[in-house]
Scaffold this motif. Structure first.
Motif, mmCIF file in Angstrom:
data_model
loop_
_atom_site.group_PDB
_atom_site.id
_atom_site.type_symbol
_atom_site.label_atom_id
_atom_site.label_comp_id
_atom_site.label_asym_id
_atom_site.label_seq_id
_atom_site.Cartn_x
_atom_site.Cartn_y
_atom_site.Cartn_z
ATOM 1 N N ASP A 71 24.482 34.622 0.700
ATOM 2 C CA ASP A 71 23.497 33.394 0.671
ATOM 3 C C ASP A 71 22.725 33.305 -0.646
ATOM 4 O OD1 ASP A 71 21.945 35.474 1.112
ATOM 5 O OD2 ASP A 71 20.747 34.337 2.677
ATOM 6 N N ILE A 102 8.454 51.609 9.573
ATOM 7 C CA ILE A 102 9.265 50.178 9.262
ATOM 8 C C ILE A 102 8.554 48.713 9.148
ATOM 9 C CG2 ILE A 102 11.129 48.567 10.390
ATOM 10 C CD1 ILE A 102 12.119 51.466 11.560
ATOM 11 N N ARG A 106 8.120 46.766 5.768
ATOM 12 C CA ARG A 106 8.497 45.110 5.677
ATOM 13 C C ARG A 106 7.311 44.251 5.380
ATOM 14 N NH1 ARG A 106 13.137 43.632 8.360
ATOM 15 N NH2 ARG A 106 12.141 41.646 9.363
ATOM 16 N N GLU A 114 8.310 36.995 -0.907
ATOM 17 C CA GLU A 114 7.785 35.583 -0.513
ATOM 18 C C GLU A 114 6.903 34.948 -1.479
ATOM 19 O OE1 GLU A 114 9.311 33.730 1.817
ATOM 20 O OE2 GLU A 114 10.247 35.430 2.890
ATOM 21 N N SER A 220 -3.028 31.372 -2.815
ATOM 22 C CA SER A 220 -2.264 31.084 -1.376
ATOM 23 C C SER A 220 -1.660 32.593 -1.024
ATOM 24 C CB SER A 220 -0.704 30.482 -1.899
ATOM 25 O OG SER A 220 -0.198 31.221 -2.741
ATOM 26 N N VAL A 221 -1.488 32.302 0.274
ATOM 27 C CA VAL A 221 -1.160 33.458 1.154
ATOM 28 C C VAL A 221 0.311 33.787 1.400
ATOM 29 C CG1 VAL A 221 -1.270 34.715 3.387
ATOM 30 C CG2 VAL A 221 -3.243 33.318 2.726
ATOM 31 N N ALA A 222 0.819 34.714 0.998
ATOM 32 C CA ALA A 222 2.557 35.330 0.911
ATOM 33 C C ALA A 222 2.889 35.901 2.109
ATOM 34 C CB ALA A 222 2.700 35.833 -0.317
ATOM 35 N N GLY A 223 2.140 36.566 2.833
ATOM 36 C CA GLY A 223 2.573 37.213 3.987
ATOM 37 C C GLY A 223 1.344 37.769 4.635
ATOM 38 N N MET A 224 1.485 37.876 6.122
ATOM 39 C CA MET A 224 0.431 38.157 6.995
ATOM 40 C C MET A 224 0.963 39.178 8.087
ATOM 41 S SD MET A 224 -2.285 34.825 7.382
ATOM 42 C CE MET A 224 -3.313 35.485 8.386
ATOM 43 N N GLN A 225 0.291 40.157 8.625
ATOM 44 C CA GLN A 225 0.557 40.751 9.782
ATOM 45 C C GLN A 225 -0.587 41.416 10.579
ATOM 46 O OE1 GLN A 225 3.868 41.101 10.629
ATOM 47 N NE2 GLN A 225 4.366 43.209 11.382
ATOM 48 N N MET B 1 22.025 33.532 7.803
ATOM 49 C CA MET B 1 21.661 33.524 6.508
ATOM 50 C C MET B 1 22.752 32.652 5.454
ATOM 51 S SD MET B 1 19.888 37.085 5.737
ATOM 52 C CE MET B 1 18.175 37.436 5.899
ATOM 53 N N SER B 2 23.819 32.911 5.917
ATOM 54 C CA SER B 2 24.879 32.328 4.951
ATOM 55 C C SER B 2 24.891 30.925 4.769
ATOM 56 C CB SER B 2 26.067 32.845 5.351
ATOM 57 O OG SER B 2 26.588 32.154 6.757
ATOM 58 N N MET B 4 22.712 28.861 4.110
ATOM 59 C CA MET B 4 21.170 28.504 3.461
ATOM 60 C C MET B 4 21.539 27.741 2.171
ATOM 61 S SD MET B 4 18.210 30.878 2.301
ATOM 62 C CE MET B 4 17.036 30.369 1.160
ATOM 63 N N SER B 5 22.585 28.380 1.288
ATOM 64 C CA SER B 5 22.521 27.972 -0.049
ATOM 65 C C SER B 5 22.636 26.451 -0.265
ATOM 66 C CB SER B 5 23.975 28.579 -0.406
ATOM 67 O OG SER B 5 25.065 28.474 0.254
ATOM 68 N N ARG B 97 16.214 47.291 11.398
ATOM 69 C CA ARG B 97 14.597 47.582 11.024
ATOM 70 C C ARG B 97 13.811 46.188 11.575
ATOM 71 N NH1 ARG B 97 13.622 50.952 6.958
ATOM 72 N NH2 ARG B 97 12.128 49.622 5.704
ATOM 73 N N ARG B 98 14.435 44.956 11.463
ATOM 74 C CA ARG B 98 13.793 43.895 11.852
ATOM 75 C C ARG B 98 13.540 43.907 13.338
ATOM 76 N NH1 ARG B 98 16.135 39.598 14.376
ATOM 77 N NH2 ARG B 98 14.854 37.494 14.239
ATOM 78 N N GLU B 101 10.482 46.000 14.209
ATOM 79 C CA GLU B 101 9.109 45.373 13.939
ATOM 80 C C GLU B 101 9.013 44.564 14.855
ATOM 81 O OE1 GLU B 101 9.352 43.085 10.497
ATOM 82 O OE2 GLU B 101 6.972 42.604 10.606
ATOM 83 N N PHE B 188 5.224 31.210 10.380
ATOM 84 C CA PHE B 188 4.345 31.572 10.840
ATOM 85 C C PHE B 188 4.197 31.740 12.278
ATOM 86 C CE2 PHE B 188 -0.233 31.828 9.238
ATOM 87 C CZ PHE B 188 -0.637 32.441 10.209
ATOM 88 N N GLN B 202 2.006 36.718 12.529
ATOM 89 C CA GLN B 202 2.900 37.298 11.180
ATOM 90 C C GLN B 202 3.079 36.086 10.244
ATOM 91 O OE1 GLN B 202 6.093 38.692 13.770
ATOM 92 N NE2 GLN B 202 6.173 40.555 12.214
ATOM 93 N N MET B 203 3.402 36.345 9.076
ATOM 94 C CA MET B 203 3.521 35.280 8.224
ATOM 95 C C MET B 203 4.325 35.507 6.976
ATOM 96 S SD MET B 203 1.847 33.798 5.194
ATOM 97 C CE MET B 203 2.244 32.371 4.307
ATOM 98 N N ASP B 204 5.161 34.753 6.574
ATOM 99 C CA ASP B 204 5.919 34.955 5.442
ATOM 100 C C ASP B 204 6.059 33.818 4.702
ATOM 101 O OD1 ASP B 204 8.444 35.789 7.197
ATOM 102 O OD2 ASP B 204 8.831 34.208 5.816
ATOM 103 N N GLY B 205 5.712 33.420 3.593
ATOM 104 C CA GLY B 205 6.209 32.239 2.700
ATOM 105 C C GLY B 205 4.967 32.110 1.821
ATOM 106 N N HIS B 206 4.757 30.814 1.444
ATOM 107 C CA HIS B 206 3.656 30.261 0.613
ATOM 108 C C HIS B 206 2.789 29.252 1.120
ATOM 109 C CE1 HIS B 206 1.928 29.637 -3.584
ATOM 110 N NE2 HIS B 206 1.795 28.548 -2.966
ATOM 111 N N LEU B 207 1.732 29.500 1.662
ATOM 112 C CA LEU B 207 0.687 28.598 2.310
ATOM 113 C C LEU B 207 -0.687 28.787 1.820
ATOM 114 C CD1 LEU B 207 1.634 29.355 6.164
ATOM 115 C CD2 LEU B 207 1.943 27.241 4.887
ATOM 116 N N THR B 208 -1.409 27.455 1.647
ATOM 117 C CA THR B 208 -2.725 27.694 1.320
ATOM 118 C C THR B 208 -3.582 27.913 2.453
ATOM 119 O OG1 THR B 208 -2.875 25.474 1.537
ATOM 120 C CG2 THR B 208 -2.491 26.095 -0.673
#
Lengths: 263, 455
Positions: A71, A102, A106, A114, A220-225, B1-2, B4-5, B97-98, B101, B188, B202-208
């Protein structure tokens, strides 16, 4: 063992918290002393050892040619691994990584991925065929608490000093790894009603819950856990975000911004 | 995932609706079935959009291996597992692993509410199978697990509800689907208790931080909606239907207080009958209050004037007195009776309790009529002039109709009625002389019914 001791210390730490103090005399917003050493493993393309109080974490970065993910055919790949070596604590046992390891790996990975810290497009050798794979291996050498922040710190420091070994593959000159961002993780422990940054081993063992926030240089926030089995209120989360961003900005300026061009 | 492109088209149209027609603050449709697995202690099948999740809960049961056991609490084990066919490109079976978690953070999401300390040395196992994945499987799994735990009867302080928000095309939206998740700028996931305490984050990405604040608001709204669905599902399975009452409650039924209360207490389980009991209790309470109020009023002797007027009238009308005797007459008659037939005092023990009786008895036999009058006056001291007057008149009239009384008392049944009358009057005196309510908590209607029963 450490669990029992921590339980005994719980009252002590709580009482200190009520007085606005911490076991080692720090304020709630203070990190322990930080020391960064880079390029200490010459066999690795990048490396960094971070000492956070008595916690020691060593990160080595290795680059290898591999195939891209279907991808993202024109992008390099990041693979992060974290090991809690038995050398670091009597509580760590040999064997495959447990869920704590783990999870931490991650979280470190997500922060880097991110925030777009690495310019992955520049790691593409041949589109759809070969790209650089960046292996970030975190080795915890001594656990005195807050491994995760030390790991985030060491990982980004190692990446910032990584050289892409193009010569080895006969595809041009060695160049520093292209970096776009410096994400930093800051962990806050909730003890009683208070949030404190950079929990020590005892604080970590008795705290109700921890929240790690990885933020970028633009705030900005890129990750939280959230880690731990006690809930947080929305107000606490928002307070933690502000505090973590503030601390990350401070640490970034102090320790990391000078590293960028050195490569 | 595939996939997405090449998704570069807009995910949110200009009028604010998303690819699947939802608004920014809408969750995908959710369908929940409870108790779908016969061997599990609790189970739940949940569909949320295109997600299909199955959860089985086992326990509290013996924890294996034994070294896992905790002496003070149950261990909670949460295993999130994705079926290999649940995603576009076949997933490798077994824990990744995912999934490790996700299992950890999901377990921690439940630890604040499961009352594990009630089951030391046991294990509570939550097994999640993701049968089809379409973004947001961990939140779907948590929502399903919450219901499966309740289905298993595991004591919890409340339900856990989970929902994610994310950023798509620069907008904060609730509950991302796969397309949005793939090209979204942030994800999020949040789980919270019924009180809105965050147990998973949890969160990943870009947020203010402003976007996070806005997103948390959306999540709160989403979780509230999901909670309502969860509660409705649980109610459908566990709520006892309310049965209609057999017939309408009439006033006569209410009047039969004692019987009703006993009857209704047996079947308290039914809301309709419980209501009847409540009404009866209200009724009784009302009566009691009424009595207390009356007593209080009588102590100040303001309301009683009418009754004394009646008494006075009776005394003034000789005919009425032939039939209805005043206290003094009855006492005197009683004493006469006693003198002749010693056993007659037993007819109503209340009369023997009347302390004045003996005194008057003595006086009667000493034939000191004047002293008797005096005693009566003293008896009525501190009362209104009207009251005194009536007592005086009573005593006078007693003397006048003495002979007639003798005739009357030959009829024994009549005598009994008069004795009861005496009790009533006595009670009245008691009320008037009492200083505290404990002496006179007697219902006028109650003493009446008692009289009926005696006959």
């Amino acid at each position: 063992m450490s669990e029992v001791i921590a339980t005994l210390k719980k009252d002590y730490i709580y009482n200190l918290m009520v007085k606005g103090k911490r076991q080692d005399g720090r304020g709630f917003k203070d990190f322990r002393d930080i020391k960064i050493e880079t390029n200490i493993i010459t066999k690795a393309e990048g490396s960094a050892k971070v000492t956070l109080g008595d916690t020691q974490v060593l990160v080595g970065v290795k680059l290898q040619i591999g195939t891209p993910f279907p991808d993202s055919l024109d992008e390099g790949v990041i693979i992060t691994n974290l090991e809690l070596n038995p050398i670091a604590s009597p509580d760590f046992e040999p064997g495959p990584p447990k869920e704590e390891a783990i999870e931490m790996a991650r979280v470190v990975d997500r922060g880097i991925r991110e925030s777009g810290a690495i310019d992955l497009k520049k790691l593409c050798v041949t589109v759809g065929e070969s790209v650089w794979i960046v292996f970030i291996d975190v080795h915890v050498l001594n656990d005195e608490g807050n491994i995760i922040d030390a790991s985030c710190f060491a990982a980004i420091a190692a990446l910032m000093t990584t050289i892409v070994p193009n010569e080895q593959q006969g595809i041009g000159d060695n160049v520093p790894l292209a970096m776009k961002e410096i994400p930093l993780g800051v962990t806050l422990a909730k003890i009683g009603s208070k949030l404190m940054v950079d929990p020590s081993l005892d604080e970590e063992a008795i705290c109700e819950t921890k929240l790690t926030i990885v933020s970028s240089s633009d705030g900005s926030v890129a990750g939280m856990q959230k880690m731990g089995s006690v809930s947080l209120t929305e107000a606490e989360v928002l307070e933690a975000i502000d505090l973590a961003r503030e601390k990350a900005t401070e640490l970034r300026e102090l320790y990391l911004e000078g590293l960028v061009r050195k490569g | 995932m595939s996939c997405m492109s090449d998704k570069t088209g807009k995910l949110i149209t200009d009028d604010g609706s998303r690819l699947d027609g939802r608004r920014a603050d809408e969750i995908r449709p959710m369908k929940i079935e409870i108790g779908v697995l016969s061997r599990a202690d609790g189970s739940c099948y949940l569909e949320w959009g295109r997600n299909k999740v199955l959860v089985g809960v086992f326990g509290p049961r013996e924890a294996h291996p034994r070294r896992m056991q905790r002496a003070d609490t149950a261990v909670i084990r949460y295993k999130y597992n994705m079926a290999s066919f649940s995603v576009e490109d076949r997933a490798r079976p077994g824990p990744s692993r995912r999934s490790i978690e996700i299992s950890k953070v999901s377990r921690e999401a439940f630890e604040p509410v499961i009352m594990a300390e009630l089951f030391p040395k046991t294990a509570i196992d939550i097994f999640v199978e993701v049968l089809q994945a379409d973004a947001g499987t961990r939140t779907a799994a948590i929502n399903a697990s919450s219901i499966a735990l309740a289905d298993a009867g595991i004591p919890m302080k409340g339900l856990i509800t989970s929902c994610a928000f994310g950023k798509v095309d620069g907008q904060i939206v609730l509950d991302l689907n796969k397309e949005e998740d793939n090209s979204g700028e942030a994800d999020f996931p949040v789980a919270m208790t019924q009180d809105g305490e965050i147990t998973l984050l949890q969160m990943d990405g870009h947020l203010t931080s402003e976007e996070i604040k806005k997103g948390l608001e959306l999540v709160r709204k989403g979780c509230k909606e999901i909670l309502e669905i969860q509660q409705a599902v649980l109610r459908r399975k566990f709520e006892t239907p309310i049965e209609e009452p057999a017939k309408e409650t009439s006033m006569e039924e209410i009047s039969d207080i004692e019987n009703k209360v006993v009857e209704a207490e047996v079947s308290m389980g039914y809301a309709s009958e419980a209501k009847v009991v409540e009404e009866i209790h209200e009724e009784v309470k009302f009566f009691e209050e009424d009595i207390l109020v009356k007593i209080a009023e009588e102590e100040t002797v303001t309301e009683d004037i009418q009754e004394f007027e009646e008494l006075k009238n009776k005394i003034e009308e000789p005919e009425s007195l032939v039939e209805e005797k005043t206290l003094k007459e009855i006492i005197v008659a009683e004493i006469e009776e006693k003198a002749d037939l010693k056993a007659s005092l037993e007819i109503n023990p209340k009369i023997t309790e009347f302390e004045e009786l003996e005194l008057i008895e003595e006086e009667y036999f000493s034939s000191d009529a004047e002293k008797m009058t005096f005693e009566s006056e003293e008896f009525a001291e501190d009362k209104t002039p009207l009251y005194e007057q009536s007592i005086n008149e009573e005593v006078t009239s007693e003397k006048t109709f003495e002979s007639k009384n003798e005739l009357e008392f030959k009829d024994k049944s009549r005598k009994k009625v008069h004795a009861e009358e005496a009790v009533k009057v006595e009670e009245k005196y008691e009320k008037e002389n009492s200083k505290g309510p404990w002496r006179v908590v007697k219902d006028p209607s109650e003493s009446g019914s008692k009289g009926d029963k005696d006959e």
